[in-house]
Design an enzyme around this catalytic site. Structure first.
Site, PDB file in Angstrom:
ATOM      1  N   ASP A 170      -6.922  -5.867   4.327  1.00 33.02           N
ATOM      2  CA  ASP A 170      -6.180  -4.604   4.366  1.00 33.02           C
ATOM      3  C   ASP A 170      -6.218  -4.071   5.777  1.00 33.02           C
ATOM      4  O   ASP A 170      -7.296  -3.798   6.318  1.00 33.02           O
ATOM      5  CB  ASP A 170      -6.822  -3.609   3.389  1.00 33.02           C
ATOM      6  N   SER A 189       0.836  -1.201   0.000  1.00 27.55           N
ATOM      7  CA  SER A 189       0.000   0.000   0.000  1.00 27.55           C
ATOM      8  C   SER A 189       0.865   1.242   0.000  1.00 27.55           C
ATOM      9  O   SER A 189       1.669   1.457   0.919  1.00 27.55           O
ATOM     10  CB  SER A 189      -0.906   0.013   1.228  1.00 27.55           C
ATOM     11  N   ASP A 207      -4.517   3.760  -2.080  1.00 30.87           N
ATOM     12  CA  ASP A 207      -5.610   4.222  -1.229  1.00 30.87           C
ATOM     13  C   ASP A 207      -6.009   5.640  -1.590  1.00 30.87           C
ATOM     14  O   ASP A 207      -5.184   6.559  -1.532  1.00 30.87           O
ATOM     15  CB  ASP A 207      -5.189   4.179   0.240  1.00 30.87           C
ATOM     16  N   MET A 263     -11.885   5.026  -0.959  1.00 26.45           N
ATOM     17  CA  MET A 263     -12.528   5.303   0.322  1.00 26.45           C
ATOM     18  C   MET A 263     -13.112   6.710   0.244  1.00 26.45           C
ATOM     19  O   MET A 263     -12.658   7.657   0.900  1.00 26.45           O
ATOM     20  CB  MET A 263     -11.509   5.169   1.457  1.00 26.45           C
ATOM     21  N   HIS A 305      -1.227  -1.313  -4.273  1.00 22.70           N
ATOM     22  CA  HIS A 305      -2.496  -0.896  -3.658  1.00 22.70           C
ATOM     23  C   HIS A 305      -2.476   0.610  -3.461  1.00 22.70           C
ATOM     24  O   HIS A 305      -1.577   1.159  -2.811  1.00 22.70           O
ATOM     25  CB  HIS A 305      -2.674  -1.602  -2.313  1.00 22.70           C
ATOM     26  N   HIS A 363      -8.223   1.553  -4.276  1.00 26.33           N
ATOM     27  CA  HIS A 363      -9.213   1.415  -3.200  1.00 26.33           C
ATOM     28  C   HIS A 363      -9.840   2.780  -2.927  1.00 26.33           C
ATOM     29  O   HIS A 363      -9.209   3.666  -2.358  1.00 26.33           O
ATOM     30  CB  HIS A 363      -8.499   0.872  -1.954  1.00 26.33           C
ATOM     31  N   MET A 370      -8.542   8.639  -0.530  1.00 20.44           N
ATOM     32  CA  MET A 370      -9.391   9.088   0.574  1.00 20.44           C
ATOM     33  C   MET A 370      -9.820  10.527   0.358  1.00 20.44           C
ATOM     34  O   MET A 370      -9.030  11.344  -0.121  1.00 20.44           O
ATOM     35  CB  MET A 370      -8.638   8.970   1.905  1.00 20.44           C
ATOM     36  N   MET A 410     -11.772  -5.102   5.485  1.00 19.10           N
ATOM     37  CA  MET A 410     -10.929  -4.189   6.244  1.00 19.10           C
ATOM     38  C   MET A 410     -10.660  -4.768   7.629  1.00 19.10           C
ATOM     39  O   MET A 410     -11.594  -5.075   8.371  1.00 19.10           O
ATOM     40  CB  MET A 410     -11.597  -2.814   6.376  1.00 19.10           C
TER      41      MET A 410
END
Length: 217
Positions: free
Chosen positions: A174, A8, A35, A68, A33, A66, A37, A136
């Site tokens: 994760d 990540s 992330d 979020m 990965h 991913h 956000m 998660m």
């Protein structure tokens, strides 16, 4: 079971993100990965599609993005255009169904994630439409948290469903994944492990990835 490791970039050095991506590729990572956000769905802000686009130029690793974010349906096309190979949206988002439809239309792999407080039953209606489910094992938003072992039953249930219906479903975990917790996740049925601190902060990322993949503590 083929175990894949997805470092990540949340734990990477953002001052040299391209070099960090290449470092993970050389270390033998299977995926990168990423992330995303928005400061609303989770209490943190990271990166957007333009950064993914720039990273796409420097590594051949498949991008596991991913999201979020509160309104994933508004942004999935941008991330696919930027180079995402798989996009995960959250079951808790009202527009998750629409986002998944868009991803299937675009022909990229799609996944659904559940936060620790969300029952795994939330993904059941989508099982035959998903390439992956992400469980998660920490509260999403920040790296460096401890693995929540009480999430292991969710992983077991998902693997049982996949086996029962003959689905080629990947199960990703994760949060807090390291050489000690990876065997727990793998034993429960996970086959894609997201690891941030454990890999990026390692003195020997290649050896750490190999150890994580082995499923042995």
């Amino acid at each position: 079971m083929n175990i894949q490791i997805a470092p990540s970039i949340l734990s990477a050095d953002f001052a040299c993100l391209g070099q960090e991506a290449r470092r993970m590729e050389l270390a033998g990572a299977d995926l990168l990965h990423i992330d995303v956000m928005d400061g609303h769905f989770v209490p943190n802000i990271t990166i957007g599609a333009p950064v993914v686009y720039c990273l796409r130029k420097v590594t051949k690793l498949p991008f596991d993005v991913h999201l979020m974010i509160s309104e994933p349906d508004r942004y999935v096309d941008a991330f696919v255009d930027a180079g995402a190979n798989m996009v995960t949206v959250h079951a808790e988002c009202p527009s998750a169904d629409e986002a998944l439809k868009q991803l299937r239309h675009r022909g990229v792999k799609c996944a659904l994630s559940v936060k620790p407080g969300t029952p795994v039953d939330a993904v059941y209606p989508y099982l035959d439409k998903l390439d992956m489910v992400l469980v998660m094992t920490v509260e999403p938003g920040f790296g460096g948290q401890s693995f929540m072992t009480d999430m292991l039953p969710k992983i077991r249930t998902l693997r049982q469903w996949a086996d029962q219906f003959g689905l080629p479903l990947d199960i990703q975990v994760d949060g807090g994944v390291d050489v000690n917790t990876a065997p727990l996740a793998i034993a429960a049925g996970a086959n894609i492990l997201v690891a941030g601190t454990a890999v990026f902060y390692s003195d020997d990322p290649k050896a750490t990835i190999r150890k994580l993949r082995s499923g042995r503590a």
